[in-house]
Structure formats: C-alpha cells, structure tokens
Design a protein around this motif. Structure first.
Motif, PDB file in Angstrom:
ATOM      1  N   THR A   5       0.844  -1.193   0.000  1.00  0.00           N
ATOM      2  CA  THR A   5       0.000   0.000   0.000  1.00  0.00           C
ATOM      3  C   THR A   5       0.879   1.243   0.000  1.00  0.00           C
ATOM      4  O   THR A   5       1.682   1.453   0.919  1.00  0.00           O
ATOM      5  CB  THR A   5      -0.923   0.023   1.224  1.00  0.00           C
ATOM      6  OG1 THR A   5      -1.702  -1.184   1.256  1.00  0.00           O
ATOM      7  CG2 THR A   5      -1.867   1.221   1.171  1.00  0.00           C
ATOM      8  N   LEU A   6       0.732   2.059  -1.025  1.00  0.00           N
ATOM      9  CA  LEU A   6       1.553   3.265  -1.148  1.00  0.00           C
ATOM     10  C   LEU A   6       1.194   4.259  -0.051  1.00  0.00           C
ATOM     11  O   LEU A   6       0.039   4.646   0.099  1.00  0.00           O
ATOM     12  CB  LEU A   6       1.331   3.901  -2.522  1.00  0.00           C
ATOM     13  CG  LEU A   6       2.208   5.102  -2.875  1.00  0.00           C
ATOM     14  CD1 LEU A   6       3.672   4.680  -2.991  1.00  0.00           C
ATOM     15  CD2 LEU A   6       1.739   5.756  -4.170  1.00  0.00           C
ATOM     16  N   ARG A   7       2.210   4.667   0.719  1.00  0.00           N
ATOM     17  CA  ARG A   7       1.997   5.622   1.811  1.00  0.00           C
ATOM     18  C   ARG A   7       2.254   7.055   1.375  1.00  0.00           C
ATOM     19  O   ARG A   7       1.621   7.991   1.860  1.00  0.00           O
ATOM     20  CB  ARG A   7       2.894   5.264   2.996  1.00  0.00           C
ATOM     21  CG  ARG A   7       2.505   3.989   3.712  1.00  0.00           C
ATOM     22  CD  ARG A   7       3.177   3.886   5.061  1.00  0.00           C
ATOM     23  NE  ARG A   7       4.613   3.774   4.923  1.00  0.00           N
ATOM     24  CZ  ARG A   7       5.355   2.845   5.525  1.00  0.00           C
ATOM     25  NH1 ARG A   7       4.769   1.940   6.298  1.00  0.00           N
ATOM     26  NH2 ARG A   7       6.654   2.807   5.360  1.00  0.00           N
ATOM     27  N   GLU A   8       3.209   7.238   0.474  1.00  0.00           N
ATOM     28  CA  GLU A   8       3.557   8.577   0.000  1.00  0.00           C
ATOM     29  C   GLU A   8       4.183   8.469  -1.380  1.00  0.00           C
ATOM     30  O   GLU A   8       4.661   7.391  -1.770  1.00  0.00           O
ATOM     31  CB  GLU A   8       4.529   9.259   0.958  1.00  0.00           C
ATOM     32  CG  GLU A   8       5.824   8.497   1.160  1.00  0.00           C
ATOM     33  CD  GLU A   8       6.741   9.167   2.162  1.00  0.00           C
ATOM     34  OE1 GLU A   8       7.893   9.447   1.797  1.00  0.00           O
ATOM     35  OE2 GLU A   8       6.293   9.406   3.293  1.00  0.00           O
ATOM     36  N   GLU A  33      10.380  -5.073   3.618  1.00  0.00           N
ATOM     37  CA  GLU A  33      10.502  -3.625   3.736  1.00  0.00           C
ATOM     38  C   GLU A  33      11.934  -3.140   3.537  1.00  0.00           C
ATOM     39  O   GLU A  33      12.159  -1.983   3.190  1.00  0.00           O
ATOM     40  CB  GLU A  33       9.983  -3.172   5.095  1.00  0.00           C
ATOM     41  CG  GLU A  33       8.470  -3.264   5.245  1.00  0.00           C
ATOM     42  CD  GLU A  33       8.005  -2.965   6.654  1.00  0.00           C
ATOM     43  OE1 GLU A  33       8.876  -2.775   7.539  1.00  0.00           O
ATOM     44  OE2 GLU A  33       6.777  -2.921   6.872  1.00  0.00           O
ATOM     45  N   ASP A  48      10.070   2.332   2.794  1.00  0.00           N
ATOM     46  CA  ASP A  48      10.067   3.796   2.894  1.00  0.00           C
ATOM     47  C   ASP A  48       8.825   4.399   2.247  1.00  0.00           C
ATOM     48  O   ASP A  48       8.410   5.506   2.605  1.00  0.00           O
ATOM     49  CB  ASP A  48      11.316   4.385   2.229  1.00  0.00           C
ATOM     50  CG  ASP A  48      12.595   4.019   2.963  1.00  0.00           C
ATOM     51  OD1 ASP A  48      12.511   3.751   4.182  1.00  0.00           O
ATOM     52  OD2 ASP A  48      13.661   3.993   2.320  1.00  0.00           O
ATOM     53  N   CYS A  49       8.260   3.693   1.285  1.00  0.00           N
ATOM     54  CA  CYS A  49       7.109   4.225   0.547  1.00  0.00           C
ATOM     55  C   CYS A  49       5.861   3.367   0.669  1.00  0.00           C
ATOM     56  O   CYS A  49       4.753   3.854   0.422  1.00  0.00           O
ATOM     57  CB  CYS A  49       7.455   4.380  -0.934  1.00  0.00           C
ATOM     58  SG  CYS A  49       8.846   5.468  -1.283  1.00  0.00           S
ATOM     59  N   PHE A  50       6.018   2.089   1.051  1.00  0.00           N
ATOM     60  CA  PHE A  50       4.890   1.165   1.057  1.00  0.00           C
ATOM     61  C   PHE A  50       4.719   0.483   2.419  1.00  0.00           C
ATOM     62  O   PHE A  50       5.704   0.132   3.077  1.00  0.00           O
ATOM     63  CB  PHE A  50       5.079   0.076  -0.004  1.00  0.00           C
ATOM     64  CG  PHE A  50       4.955   0.544  -1.418  1.00  0.00           C
ATOM     65  CD1 PHE A  50       3.740   0.508  -2.082  1.00  0.00           C
ATOM     66  CD2 PHE A  50       6.070   1.042  -2.092  1.00  0.00           C
ATOM     67  CE1 PHE A  50       3.626   0.942  -3.385  1.00  0.00           C
ATOM     68  CE2 PHE A  50       5.964   1.479  -3.398  1.00  0.00           C
ATOM     69  CZ  PHE A  50       4.737   1.429  -4.048  1.00  0.00           C
ATOM     70  N   ALA A  51       3.453   0.303   2.802  1.00  0.00           N
ATOM     71  CA  ALA A  51       3.118  -0.588   3.904  1.00  0.00           C
ATOM     72  C   ALA A  51       3.015  -1.996   3.325  1.00  0.00           C
ATOM     73  O   ALA A  51       2.387  -2.194   2.280  1.00  0.00           O
ATOM     74  CB  ALA A  51       1.795  -0.171   4.547  1.00  0.00           C
ATOM     75  N   SER A  53       2.099  -6.071   3.523  1.00  0.00           N
ATOM     76  CA  SER A  53       1.324  -7.162   4.121  1.00  0.00           C
ATOM     77  C   SER A  53       1.492  -8.389   3.242  1.00  0.00           C
ATOM     78  O   SER A  53       1.155  -8.361   2.052  1.00  0.00           O
ATOM     79  CB  SER A  53      -0.164  -6.786   4.233  1.00  0.00           C
ATOM     80  OG  SER A  53      -0.925  -7.880   4.692  1.00  0.00           O
ATOM     81  N   GLU A  63      -1.584  -1.285  -4.022  1.00  0.00           N
ATOM     82  CA  GLU A  63      -2.662  -0.309  -3.840  1.00  0.00           C
ATOM     83  C   GLU A  63      -2.081   1.096  -3.861  1.00  0.00           C
ATOM     84  O   GLU A  63      -1.360   1.492  -2.954  1.00  0.00           O
ATOM     85  CB  GLU A  63      -3.395  -0.569  -2.522  1.00  0.00           C
ATOM     86  CG  GLU A  63      -4.111  -1.912  -2.473  1.00  0.00           C
ATOM     87  CD  GLU A  63      -4.833  -2.138  -1.173  1.00  0.00           C
ATOM     88  OE1 GLU A  63      -4.555  -1.374  -0.203  1.00  0.00           O
ATOM     89  OE2 GLU A  63      -5.660  -3.061  -1.097  1.00  0.00           O
TER      90      GLU A  63
END
Length: 264
Positions: A5-8, A33, A48-51, A53, A63
C-alpha cells in the motif's frame, strides 16, 4: 493475497524488477521492507514508501500506483500482480508468464520483450507499447498485451510474436514487425512502416506508406477464427472481423510478407 500500500509519493524513480509474488513469498514483512528499490544513492527501500502485508500467496496487489514505479512485473514468472493506479516505464518487460493488470496508465515500453502471460492496461500506454527497448532485437515476444485506452507511437515496434490488442494507437503502429498480430480500432500515420512479416488489423488508419499495395477485399476463414479469439477479450475488436476486409501487402521496402487488414 499479499498487498503493498503506497503511503507517500516516491521521492525518485523506483525499480520493481525484484518485486514479485515469488520473490516475496519467502520473506517476512520486515525483510520485504528492507528490499532496495531506489535508483539513486539515496538507498530508498520498499518500506520507505509502502506498507507491506504478506501471506505467501502467488497474488500481489499494489494499492496506489505512481508514474515513478518502473519495471513492475518485469520479473513475473507466474502468479498475479494487480496495480490499482498508474505505473512507469517498462511494465512487464521480459515477463515470462502469469497475469499483470494495471487499472490506470502505463509509461513507455510496456511489455517490451515479454515472452508469455497476459498484460492488461485499463488506461493508456506510452510510446513503444509492446515495442523494442533501446537497441533490443525484438519487442513483444509471445505474450498478450491489452491496452483498453490509447497507446502512443511505435506500438508493437519490432514485435516478434504474440498479440497486441489496443483501442487506439499513434503513428508507426507495427513498425518493423517481425511477426505477430496487432488489432486496433484506430491507428495513426504510416502503420506497418518497415514491417517484415505479421498481421495488423484496424478499423481506421492515417496515411499509408506508398510501399504497401492493396490486394483486394477478402473474407477468409482465418480472419473469422481470429475474430472468435478476440471476442473473449473485446467485442469491438471482434466486430472488425465480421465482414470482408481490404488487404494491403507490404512493406515492399523489406520482405513484403506483412499485411494490413482494414475493415470496410
């Protein structure tokens, strides 16, 4: 299903060549990670950019896509990758098998050198979709590439085998084709420029090269069979083959064993 999941927004272009369901299946989320995906000396890692799972399955969903995500699915040799969003250049380059789906747009050189599997782009694709990257000998090489929207110029450049199905394509679609099939509702100027072999089916086209010669209108069995094959993917493309088509042979400047079929 494993999920990234893209965080930023990525601070630089990211290389996803090593990110695949198989590569992630034996890792813990913490290990995944720490995977290097950056393309500069910053040392950007996946976390650094993705959560992250992971469940160890052969299905991966990304996502939140971004135009800076390069070579997504390039290492895919089985399983499924789905991107909810856009991707950058060389989507599925060299892909061997499996299913790769992008709900947004893709950058240039999508499916370059892909030898198997199915790559679907729900939006638009950049230049050289299914085409040869830089000095490569061939573009698409056995896979199936589906572009629901518009592909840029040089779609299928130096394509060697396989199928490209595209809504619209820019200029030089099928240029330097070695073999394979391209089906498009509309193509730009000079389709098939320099093609040696292969088949290009289209509903409309721009200016044709003078080195293509019309050979009449035909209603052949193989065209009906091709239409039946395309119907499972797109009714609009299959409909192009429901009537006699005009055939143009060329490129006479090369082997002249290619053909452009135009719906009447």
């Amino acid at each position: 299903m494993s999920t990234l999941t893209l965080r930023e927004a990525p601070p630089e272009r990211l290389d996803f060549f090593s990110i695949s369901p198989l590569a992630l299946s034996g890792l813990t989320p913490a290990e995944a990670e720490r995977l290097e995906v950056g393309t500069s000396r910053r040392g950007v890692k996946l976390g650094d950019c993705f959560a992250v799972s992971l469940d160890g399955s052969d299905s991966l969903t990304i996502e939140g896509g971004h135009e800076r995500l390069d070579r997504v699915g390039a290492s895919l040799s089985g399983g499924t990758i789905r991107v909810d969003g856009d991707v950058g250049q060389r989507l599925g380059a060299g892909m061997a098998s499996g299913t790769l789906t992008v709900t947004g747009h893709a950058g240039p050189y999508a499916a370059s050198g892909a030898t198997g599997g199915t790559i679907t782009i729900e939006g638009d694709a950049g230049d050289y979709a299914g085409g040869a990257v830089y000095a490569a000998k061939a573009g698409l090489d056995g896979a199936t590439l589906i572009v629901r929207g518009r592909a840029g110029d040089h779609c299928g450049d130096r394509m060697r085998r396989g199928l490209i199905l595209v809504g619209q394509a820019g200029a030089h679609a099928g240029a330097r084709m070695i073999a394979g099939t391209i089906a498009a509702l509309d193509v730009g100027d000079l389709p098939g420029y320099g093609m040696r072999r292969g088949t290009l089916v289209t509903g409309k086209h721009g200016t044709l090269s003078p080195t293509f010669v019309e050979t009449g209108s035909h209603d052949l069995v193989f065209l009906r069979l091709l239409g039946k094959h395309l119907r499972a993917v797109s009714e609009a493309h299959a409909a192009l083959l429901d009537r006699p088509l005009r055939r143009y042979s060329g490129d006479l400047a090369t082997l002249a064993k290619g053909e452009i079929w135009v719906a009447g």
